[in-house]
Design a protein around this motif. Structure first.
Motif, short mmCIF file in Angstrom:
data_model
loop_
_atom_site.label_atom_id
_atom_site.label_comp_id
_atom_site.label_asym_id
_atom_site.label_seq_id
_atom_site.Cartn_x
_atom_site.Cartn_y
_atom_site.Cartn_z
N ARG A 64 -3.20 -4.22 12.82
CA ARG A 64 -4.29 -3.26 12.56
C ARG A 64 -4.50 -3.10 11.06
O ARG A 64 -3.55 -2.90 10.30
CB ARG A 64 -3.95 -1.92 13.19
CG ARG A 64 -5.06 -0.89 13.13
CD ARG A 64 -4.70 0.34 13.96
NE ARG A 64 -3.37 0.84 13.67
CZ ARG A 64 -3.10 1.80 12.77
NH1 ARG A 64 -4.06 2.35 12.08
NH2 ARG A 64 -1.85 2.19 12.59
N ILE A 65 -5.75 -3.21 10.60
CA ILE A 65 -6.07 -3.06 9.18
C ILE A 65 -6.02 -1.58 8.81
O ILE A 65 -6.69 -0.75 9.42
CB ILE A 65 -7.45 -3.65 8.87
CG1 ILE A 65 -7.46 -5.16 9.13
CG2 ILE A 65 -7.85 -3.36 7.42
CD1 ILE A 65 -8.82 -5.80 9.04
N VAL A 66 -5.21 -1.26 7.81
CA VAL A 66 -5.06 0.14 7.37
C VAL A 66 -5.38 0.34 5.90
O VAL A 66 -5.33 1.46 5.40
CB VAL A 66 -3.64 0.68 7.68
CG1 VAL A 66 -3.42 0.81 9.18
CG2 VAL A 66 -2.57 -0.18 7.03
N GLY A 67 -5.74 -0.73 5.20
CA GLY A 67 -6.10 -0.60 3.80
C GLY A 67 -6.92 -1.79 3.36
O GLY A 67 -6.82 -2.88 3.94
N VAL A 68 -7.74 -1.57 2.34
CA VAL A 68 -8.58 -2.63 1.81
C VAL A 68 -8.73 -2.44 0.30
O VAL A 68 -8.82 -1.31 -0.18
CB VAL A 68 -9.96 -2.66 2.50
CG1 VAL A 68 -10.71 -1.34 2.35
CG2 VAL A 68 -10.81 -3.82 2.00
#
Length: 154
Positions: A64-68
């Motif tokens: 799961r993407i939690v930062g960019v």
């Protein structure tokens, strides 16, 4: 954050997911719906920008993407063009890990420093990492709003 967290390049087909994360991250600070709507165009991640802005994501163990984070510029000027963490992941180390990844990338590319424009709520985060205030810049979304500029020596 666990040791299995992955920092990886974002993919253009993730632009919608990244835009959602960016908008949720910005709204975390209690901004009004009107404010958020004024920022929407500036905060939208477009598929064509993902590669151009050297977009990197932090993911959880389950992917799961939690930062960019986005990085632009050529030496000597490097710019952290945005760093956002999902509200449920704020304070868990993803932001600093992304920041240091971008800083390492910039350093390896020959940049002497990394500059950024900070949301007032993010200023303590950047200052804790060692960024120094160097000036101000008008907001790209809100007329009359001024944001602080920072530099991080690499």
């Amino acid at each position: 954050m666990t040791s299995a967290t992955i920092i990886r390049p974002a993919r253009p087909d993730e632009a919608g997911v990244l835009t959602d994360l960016v908008l949720r991250s910005k709204a975390y600070w209690g901004y009004s719906e009107e404010f958020m709507e004024s920022c929407r165009a500036e905060l939208t991640v477009r598929p064509e920008d993902v590669v151009a802005k050297r977009t990197t994501v932090a993911t959880t163990d389950d992917g799961r993407i939690v930062g960019v984070a986005m990085f632009t510029g050529e030496p000597p000027h490097g710019e952290l063009d945005g760093l956002f963490v999902a509200p449920e992941a704020i304070g868990k180390g993803y932001g600093s890990r992304l920041f240091h990844h971008v800083a390492d990338t910039a350093r390896a590319a020959g940049h002497p420093c990394l500059e950024l424009t900070a949301d007032p709520n993010a200023e303590p985060f950047y200052e804790a990492l060692g960024a120094v205030r160097i000036g101000t810049e008008p907001s790209g979304s809100i007329p009359g709003r001024v944001l602080n500029r920072y530099s991080y020596r690499l």
